[in-house]
Design an enzyme around this catalytic site. Structure first.
Site, mmCIF file in Angstrom:
data_model
loop_
_atom_site.group_PDB
_atom_site.id
_atom_site.type_symbol
_atom_site.label_atom_id
_atom_site.label_comp_id
_atom_site.label_asym_id
_atom_site.label_seq_id
_atom_site.Cartn_x
_atom_site.Cartn_y
_atom_site.Cartn_z
ATOM 1 N N LYS A 78 0.774 -1.091 0.105
ATOM 2 C CA LYS A 78 0.095 0.023 0.057
ATOM 3 C C LYS A 78 0.888 1.167 0.143
ATOM 4 C CE LYS A 78 -4.611 0.853 0.333
ATOM 5 N NZ LYS A 78 -5.827 -0.024 -0.268
ATOM 6 N N GLY A 180 -21.981 4.791 -2.622
ATOM 7 C CA GLY A 180 -21.180 5.366 -3.448
ATOM 8 C C GLY A 180 -21.044 4.566 -4.504
HETATM 9 P P1 NAI Z 1 -17.100 5.951 -2.551
HETATM 10 O O1 NAI Z 1 -16.413 7.151 -2.043
HETATM 11 O O2 NAI Z 1 -17.471 6.081 -3.852
HETATM 12 O O3 NAI Z 1 -18.638 5.915 -1.834
HETATM 13 C C1 NAI Z 1 -18.664 5.809 -0.355
HETATM 14 C C2 NAI Z 1 -20.014 6.449 -0.041
HETATM 15 O O4 NAI Z 1 -20.251 6.500 1.381
HETATM 16 C C3 NAI Z 1 -20.277 8.127 -0.406
HETATM 17 O O5 NAI Z 1 -21.320 8.387 -1.175
HETATM 18 C C4 NAI Z 1 -20.058 8.853 0.993
HETATM 19 O O6 NAI Z 1 -20.907 9.995 0.874
HETATM 20 C C5 NAI Z 1 -20.738 7.974 1.799
HETATM 21 N N1 NAI Z 1 -20.275 7.909 3.386
HETATM 22 C C6 NAI Z 1 -19.459 8.365 3.727
HETATM 23 N N2 NAI Z 1 -19.461 8.399 5.157
HETATM 24 C C7 NAI Z 1 -20.627 7.905 5.390
HETATM 25 C C8 NAI Z 1 -21.261 7.849 6.876
HETATM 26 N N3 NAI Z 1 -20.719 7.980 7.797
HETATM 27 N N4 NAI Z 1 -22.391 7.352 6.539
HETATM 28 C C9 NAI Z 1 -23.111 7.062 5.620
HETATM 29 N N5 NAI Z 1 -22.534 7.262 4.367
HETATM 30 C C10 NAI Z 1 -21.266 7.649 4.189
HETATM 31 O O7 NAI Z 1 -16.259 4.455 -1.997
HETATM 32 P P2 NAI Z 1 -16.694 3.223 -2.554
HETATM 33 O O8 NAI Z 1 -15.616 2.943 -3.887
HETATM 34 O O9 NAI Z 1 -17.956 2.972 -2.923
HETATM 35 O O10 NAI Z 1 -16.315 2.275 -1.549
HETATM 36 C C11 NAI Z 1 -16.997 2.084 -0.527
HETATM 37 C C12 NAI Z 1 -16.220 1.266 0.656
HETATM 38 O O11 NAI Z 1 -15.568 0.039 0.154
HETATM 39 C C13 NAI Z 1 -14.815 1.963 1.198
HETATM 40 O O12 NAI Z 1 -14.708 1.547 2.433
HETATM 41 C C14 NAI Z 1 -13.790 1.196 0.276
HETATM 42 O O13 NAI Z 1 -12.612 1.142 0.895
HETATM 43 C C15 NAI Z 1 -14.345 -0.264 0.121
HETATM 44 N N6 NAI Z 1 -14.006 -0.919 -1.014
HETATM 45 C C16 NAI Z 1 -14.140 -0.616 -2.174
HETATM 46 C C17 NAI Z 1 -13.700 -1.152 -3.057
HETATM 47 C C18 NAI Z 1 -14.224 -0.591 -4.709
HETATM 48 O O14 NAI Z 1 -13.921 -1.384 -5.770
HETATM 49 N N7 NAI Z 1 -14.329 0.747 -4.933
HETATM 50 C C19 NAI Z 1 -13.094 -2.365 -3.277
HETATM 51 C C20 NAI Z 1 -12.942 -2.881 -1.967
HETATM 52 C C21 NAI Z 1 -13.360 -1.999 -0.910
#
Ligand code: NAI
Length: 348
Positions: A78, A180
């Site tokens: 990382k 998200g």
């Molecule tokens: P993203 O940034 O696109 O979406 C996250 C969403 O959560 C956003 O809409 C944000 O407004 C919302 N959010 C943030 N804090 C919040 C809270 N306290 N309560 C409710 N909503 C909240 O991120 P993404 O890519 O969807 O990833 C989501 C999770 O999955 C992260 O923890 C990421 O590390 C994990 N992840 C993502 C992968 C991917 O392919 N994008 C792969 C593996 C893990």
């Protein structure tokens, strides 16, 4: 600008500095036993260098587990950049990071993580070929989120089979935290099979869209974990399963995409004691790294390759759940043990 620091727990830890661009960051290689260390580049503000080092060490160890669980010939690594991505990120800084990654000669491969986008990876790619998650190029894998969501959906079905006696999610009530990239795709998959959705997100626009397009019910941000639902799906922040939230969880199954959902390893045992089945996050959300791995490993027409590994990931989750039930342990504990055994068996 790349300074190697001592580490007892990791194969390599490097400080990265570039005065001209203002770059300050770290790269950690936890393990290259299974192959080159792979894991994303994160940019965020940190209170101190010690906090950034802590983060990069934890995240890179997590990647070793995630890559092994996904059956990939990749180790765990990382990188982090200290700074506010919306204010401090510059092409020069990204290129300096690219040069640092290049100096590791392929022992570390990077991709997007928090604070990074495909166009940032394109900037890094001007300095090194050890970067994936690109939008363009022969093996470009693009946005991994739909594949991540599919993997979480499959895992959720396996969990539902154990908890509810059927993997059919029609009519099941799922509370999704975070709409998200991954959360939204997951909600769509759930809606398609007839699940009922309750959702929360800080961004009111995606909540409105979920109500309009998926008929979702809206829950206040602070109460989504406590929704009277069958399944809780954390798809936003880490540490959501903690001493405060666990006693309030009503769902019998927790299955989501967020990384590091447990605030502490002991929280897995607390969930287990409460009779809540928690699917280990790094197994459930491995679809994204499988998609990125196809680019790192330069798999041509990677669709079937990715699908095969998603199936294998589901089989791994099923094995973990069966063992956990048989031994009356939390699946998280069983998963950790399985991966640690797997890593030990690989010759150094
Ligand atoms: P993203 O940034 O696109 O979406 C996250 C969403 O959560 C956003 O809409 C944000 O407004 C919302 N959010 C943030 N804090 C919040 C809270 N306290 N309560 C409710 N909503 C909240 O991120 P993404 O890519 O969807 O990833 C989501 C999770 O999955 C992260 O923890 C990421 O590390 C994990 N992840 C993502 C992968 C991917 O392919 N994008 C792969 C593996 C893990």
């Amino acid at each position: 600008m790349l300074t190697r620091l001592a580490s007892t727990s990791h194969e390599e830890l490097h400080r990265v500095e570039d005065r001209d661009s203002g770059l300050r960051g770290y790269i950690a290689l936890h393990s290259t036993r299974l192959g080159p260390a792979a894991g994303g580049l994160r940019m965020r503000t940190y209170d101190s260098d010690a906090a950034a080092i802590d983060d990069v060490l934890n995240l890179s160890r997590g990647m070793s587990y995630k890559n092994a669980a996904a059956g990939l010939p990749l180790g765990g690594g990382k990188a982090v950049i200290m700074g506010d991505p919306s204010r401090d990120k510059t092409p020069e800084m990204l290129r300096a990071m690219g040069r640092a990654i290049n100096a590791l000669q392929g022992r570390y491969w990077t991709a997007e993580d928090m604070g990074m986008a495909p166009e940032d990876m394109a900037e890094i790619a001007r300095e090194t070929r050890f970067v994936a998650g690109l939008d363009h190029g022969q093996y470009a894998s693009g946005d991994p989120s739909p594949i991540t969501a599919k993997g979480v959906f499959n895992a959720m079905r396996a969990g539902a089979a154990q908890v509810f006696g059927s993997d059919d999610l029609a009519g099941r009530h799922v509370a999704v935290q975070g709409l998200g990239h991954v959360g939204w795709h997951l909600c769509r998959l759930l809606h398609e099979v007839g699940a009922r959705l309750s959702v929360a997100d800080m961004d009111a626009r995606c909540v409105t869209r979920a109500v309009r397009e998926l008929g979702a019910n809206v829950v206040p941000l602070s109460r989504i974990h406590a929704t009277q639902a069958d399944i809780f799906a954390p798809c936003a922040i880490g540490g959501i399963l903690n001493a405060r939230t666990i006693p309030e969880i009503q769902a019998r199954l927790v299955a989501g995409a967020a990384n590091n959902q447990l605030a502490t390893p002991e929280d897995a045992a607390t969930l287990h004691t409460r009779g809540i089945l928690y699917l280990p996050d790094y197994v459930a959300n491995g679809g994204g790294i499988i998609n990125v791995a196809a680019e790192i490993l330069q798999i041509p027409d990677s669709g079937p390759w990715v699908a095969e590994r998603l199936d294998a990931m589901q089989a791994t989750m099923a094995k973990i759940l069966t063992r956990a039930e048989g031994e009356d342990l939390s699946p998280a504990r069983v998963a950790d043990r399985m991966i640690e055994d797997q890593l030990l068996q690989v010759a150094v």
